[in-house]
Every structure is written in structure tokens, then in C-alpha cells.
Design a protein around this motif. Structure first.
Motif, short mmCIF file in Angstrom:
data_model
loop_
_atom_site.label_atom_id
_atom_site.label_comp_id
_atom_site.label_asym_id
_atom_site.label_seq_id
_atom_site.Cartn_x
_atom_site.Cartn_y
_atom_site.Cartn_z
N TYR A 1 0.89 -1.17 0.21
CA TYR A 1 -0.09 -0.17 0.01
C TYR A 1 1.09 1.43 0.16
N ASP B 1 2.06 3.05 2.43
CA ASP B 1 1.47 3.90 3.50
C ASP B 1 2.49 3.76 4.71
N SER C 1 -11.77 4.75 5.72
CA SER C 1 -12.88 4.92 4.73
C SER C 1 -14.29 5.49 5.48
N ARG D 1 -8.70 8.94 2.87
CA ARG D 1 -9.07 7.93 2.07
C ARG D 1 -8.36 6.68 2.46
N GLN E 1 -4.77 2.58 -0.75
CA GLN E 1 -5.06 1.80 -2.39
C GLN E 1 -3.76 1.11 -2.89
N ALA F 1 -1.49 -0.34 -5.96
CA ALA F 1 -1.07 0.12 -7.23
C ALA F 1 -0.75 -0.94 -8.23
N ARG G 1 -17.52 -1.80 -8.30
CA ARG G 1 -16.80 -0.30 -8.20
C ARG G 1 -16.94 0.47 -9.47
N ASP H 1 -15.72 1.86 -2.30
CA ASP H 1 -14.05 1.94 -2.13
C ASP H 1 -13.70 1.27 -0.79
N THR I 1 -11.09 -2.20 -0.27
CA THR I 1 -9.91 -2.37 0.81
C THR I 1 -10.16 -3.51 1.63
N GLN J 1 -9.63 -6.78 -0.06
CA GLN J 1 -8.05 -6.85 -0.10
C GLN J 1 -7.39 -7.56 1.05
#
Length: 479
Positions: A63, A65, A194, A278, A281, A283, A409, A458, A462, A465
Motif C-alpha cells: 500500500y 502507506d 473509509s 481515504r 489503495q 497500485a 465499483r 471503495d 480495501t 483486499q
């Protein structure tokens, strides 16, 4: 890393442990087999959102992050359930050490002193004059006793194998907790992000609807509007405002869960997670590997296999009770009436000899224990089979949920874009006097619902995932 198939290794390990357990005494242990299709590609791996590359252990780094990386690192260090599982592993390993002692002789040292007087009635006649007491005497004793069990029927080795399997199962249990903690920490963080994203959508909708209320009120005050449009606009606005409190409660609940997972109180919840706007996500496609790699990675499968090996070993422990136990024993020491006499050769004593103990012919209790252990082994085999099936089912379900939510989505994104276009056009037509405000209100309500559905999707993407990463057993390796 070895080039040997992980599935073949797992199968050989399960079968080998059972075969070893049955080599001593007792009935043959049940066979552990895996589903014939377990080594192939996943059914749900056809989607471009996943790849057949080997699954990542540090999956959360995909992620990119830093906040998420820090939270999971903190959880894997500070989580209380992990500490409890680690303590349990130390306890079971200590029990294994105790079982291994059975391979060595048992030794006992003793030293004692006693002062006593025999009864005159026990002495030979004429030893003492009538009416006199026997003299007091001191006795000093020191010795060493040694006993060693000859493991002819495998009882000691089977006990050690069972304890070793218990230790491996406890280690797998620790890995299960580690997988869960990593996944639930990421899920709590994603839920907080979220919720903030959904709150932002609701607030934008409220701003838009507030403008609509102001417009209808101005038109009403100017005499060109009507009260019905104003009432409808206010109703839509209040409905949107009513969606905010549940979203805020949902965000706070996620933050509190995150605090607990990272070993903190709710008051110490992560401010970085509170400010997240958010969900994380990806990639790149998710690397999932195949069924063989999955079963080799899943700690619950390893735990079930080790429990099966331990149960099979306990069948042999119980069966060994049908046979005699043979021990070699020895004792050396000295007994003297004076402390300095313990070293004199005439006070030295020793004994050496075997000891055979056998419960025959009363073997009913031993046979009952064998029956109990055999039933436990069969239950462990069924649990192993079920664990394998559940592992495959969870992974395929996670793949299906993820792939289908991605499709949903995409459709919601298209629907939202069309709703935004319709809202813009309806506003232009209303401004030109071509449509009533009811058309504008319906279009804005549709846009608000589309925005909310897209934000919810959205969040689900996640969530699915993370569920997939958890099903793939990512995060169990302490390294």
C-alpha cells in the motif's frame, strides 16, 4: 529456498509424522491426505487484479502507506494477544524440555541424620539389665540413587514426539495470532480512513443541498417559488445530515479497535489514522501464488498437522502401557554411627539391579486409554482435513469477493459520473426555466446516493483486499 514442492513437503511431513508414531507399538496411525486439486491455481485467480507470483509476507507494504507500516509494526510488538501466545509457546517448549529428560537417568541424592533409641523389648534377652533403657544412638547416612528406564517399547520416545508436536502446534498458534493481528490492524486503519472518506462525501452533499435550500427560500421570499419545493429541499438536507452521526461513530469505533490492537487505550488512538481521508489503495495486482504455496504458508494447517502428529504419538504412549516397563537402578552410599565414619570402607553400601513393573493381567485401563487416544487421533485427522478445506474455501471466497467488488465499483463509478452530469444539466434547465425544482432535487438526491455508494464500495474493496491477504496467511513470519 528449497525447490521441493511446498505441498509435497507438507504431505510428506504429515504422513511421515504418523508413520514414525506407528513404528513403535500400537495400531497404524490414520493417513493424512490433501485434496487432489489443492496444488493447482486458484479458481478466482483469473482476474487481472491478482497475479500468480508468490504471496508477500509483508503485504501491507504494497500500500506504500508509512502510517499503516508504523501501526502494524507497533501492533506486532505491543499487542497483548501476541504476548499471551508467545508466553504459551514458552510454556509448551518448557514441557518439551521436561519430556526430553526421560531419555536420561534419574538421579537422587540424599543425606540424613537421626537420633533414636530402640525399645528394650526388641533387644535379645539379657542384653540390658532389668529396668534399664536402651542407649541412644546417632545414625548418619549419605547416598546416591540412579534409575534409568530402558525404552524397549517406545514410550519415552513417543512422549517426546508428542511434546515436540505440541510445541510446533503452539508455534503455529502464535503465527495464527500474528496473521490476525496484522490483518485486523490494517482493517481497523482502513475502516477509519473509509469512514472519513464517507463523511467527506456526506458533508459535500450537505453543502450542495444547503445551497438548494437557500435558493428555494430566496425564490419563496421573492414570490416566485413555492413552499413545497422548500420543504422537499429541507427534507433532503436533514436526511443527509442524519447520515453523519453513524459514520462518525463507525470511524471512532475503528480508531478504538486500532488502539486496542496496538496496545493502547482508546484515549491514545492514533491521530494519524483519525486524520486519514481515504482508504489505502493498491497500485499493483495482488500476488497470490497457488494452492500448494497457500497450504504450506497457512499456520492453521501447520497447527492441525502437528496436532495430528501429537495425537498419533499419544496412541503409541498409551499402547506402550500394555507392555512391561524395565528400569535399571543403582544405589551407592554410606551409613555410620559417627559423621566422620561415612568415609570408612566398612560403612559403604551399594545395590544394583533391574526393576520390572507390569500391570498385566489388569490391562483394561490401558486398553481404555488406547481407545481414547485412537479416537483423539481420528478427530485430529478430521480436523486436519477440515482445516485444509477451510483454507481453500476462505481464499477462493476472498478472491471472488474482491474481483466482484472491483466490477461493482467500476459500474458505480460510471453511475456516479452519469448522475453528476444529470445533476448539472437539471440545474441548468431549472435556471433557464425549462424544468421544475423537483427535477433538480431528484437529480441531486440521485447524485448523493451515487457518491455514498461509491465511497462504500471503495471501503469494501480495501476490506476484501485485506481479507485476501489474511486468507493467504501474510504476516506470520516474525522476520
Amino acid at each position: 529456498m528449497t525447490t521441493r514442492s511446498p505441498l509435497r513437503f507438507l504431505t510428506a511431513t504429515a504422513f511421515g509424522s504418523l508413520a514414525l508414531a506407528s513404528c513403535a507399538v500400537g495400531p497404524k496411525a490414520p493417513d493424512a491426505t490433501l485434496p487432489p486439486l489443492a496444488s493447482g491455481a486458484f479458481i478466482g485467480a483469473a482476474t487481472p487484479a491478482v497475479t500468480a507470483q508468490a504471496a508477500r509476507d509483508d503485504w501491507w507494504r504494497l500500500y506504500d502507506d508509512p502510517v499503516l507500516d508504523g501501526l502494524i509494526g507497533q501492533a506486532l510488538t505491543e499487542n497483548n494477544e501476541l504476548e499471551a501466545a508467545a508466553a504459551n509457546l514458552r510454556r509448551v517448549r518448557a514441557a518439551l524440555g521436561e519430556a526430553r529428560v526421560g531419555r536420561f537417568p534419574a538421579t537422587t541424592t540424599s543425606a540424613g541424620f537421626s537420633n533414636g533409641r530402640p525399645s528394650a523389648a526388641t533387644l535379645p534377652a539379657g542384653t540390658l539389665p532389668p529396668g534399664e533403657n536402651a542407649p541412644d544412638s546417632d545414625t548418619y547416612d549419605a547416598g546416591l540413587d540412579v534409575a534409568y528406564e530402558i525404552d524397549l517399547f517406545g514410550r519415552v520416545e513417543s512422549t517426546i514426539r508428542a511434546a515436540r508436536a505440541d510445541a510446533a502446534a503452539a508455534e503455529a498458534a502464535l503465527d495464527i495470532v500474528r496473521v490476525t493481528v496484522a490483518a485486523e490492524t490494517a482493517r481497523a486503519y482502513a475502516d477509519a480512513c473509509s469512514s472519513n472518506a464517507q463523511i467527506a462525501v456526506a458533508e459535500r452533499t450537505i453543502d450542495l443541498q444547503s445551497n438548494s435550500v437557500d435558493l428555494t427560500q430566496r425564490l419563496l421570499d421573492a414570490g416566485s417559488g413555492n413552499g413545497l419545493d422548500t420543504a422537499r429541499a429541507r427534507s433532503a438536507l436533514e436526511s443527509s445530515r442524519a447520515s453523519l452521526p453513524p459514520l462518525r461513530a463507525q470511524r471512532d469505533g475503528a480508531l478504538f479497535r486500532l488502539a486496542t490492537l496496538t496496545g493502547r487505550t482508546p484515549a491514545e488512538a492514533s491521530e494519524a489514522a483519525r486524520a486519514c481521508q481515504r482508504p489505502p489503495q493498491l497500485a499493483q495486482p495482488i500476488p497470490v501464488g497457488d494452492g500448494a504455496a497457500l497450504l504450506a504458508r497457512r499456520p492453521d494447517v501447520r497447527q492441525a498437522e502437528r496436532n495430528l502428529a501429537g495425537a498419533a504419538a499419544r496412541v503409541n504412549v498409551a499402547t506402550a502401557d500394555l507392555y512391561p516397563r524395565i528400569s535399571l537402578g543403582g544405589s551407592v552410599g554410606a551409613t555410620a554411627l559417627e559423621a566422620d565414619g561415612l568415609g570408612d570402607s566398612e560403612n559403604f553400601r551399594f545395590s544394583v539391579g533391574p526393576l520390572i513393573s507390569w500391570s498385566f493381567p489388569n490391562v483394561f485401563a490401558a486398553r481404555a486409554r488406547i481407545e481414547q487416544a485412537s479416537a483423539g487421533s481420528e478427530a485430529a485427522l478430521a480436523t486436519f482435513d477440515q482445516t485444509v478445506l477451510v483454507a481453500l474455501q476462505e481464499t477462493e471466497t476472498a478472491l471472488a469477493n474482491y474481483a466482484n467488488e472491483l466490477d461493482r465499483r467500476s459500474a458505480l463509478q460510471s453511475a456516479r459520473d452519469q448522475a453528476a452530469t444529470a445533476a448539472r444539466l437539471s440545474r441548468l434547465r431549472f435556471d433557464a426555466g425549462a424544468d421544475s425544482f423537483l427535477t433538480v432535487l431528484d437529480a441531486e438526491r440521485t447524485l448523493a446516493a451515487a457518491d455514498a455508494q461509491l465511497a462504500s464500495s471503495d471501503a469494501l474493496v480495501t476490506t476484501y483486499q485485506i481479507a485476501l491477504f489474511k486468507a493467504l496467511a501474510g504476516g506470520w513470519s516474525e522476520g
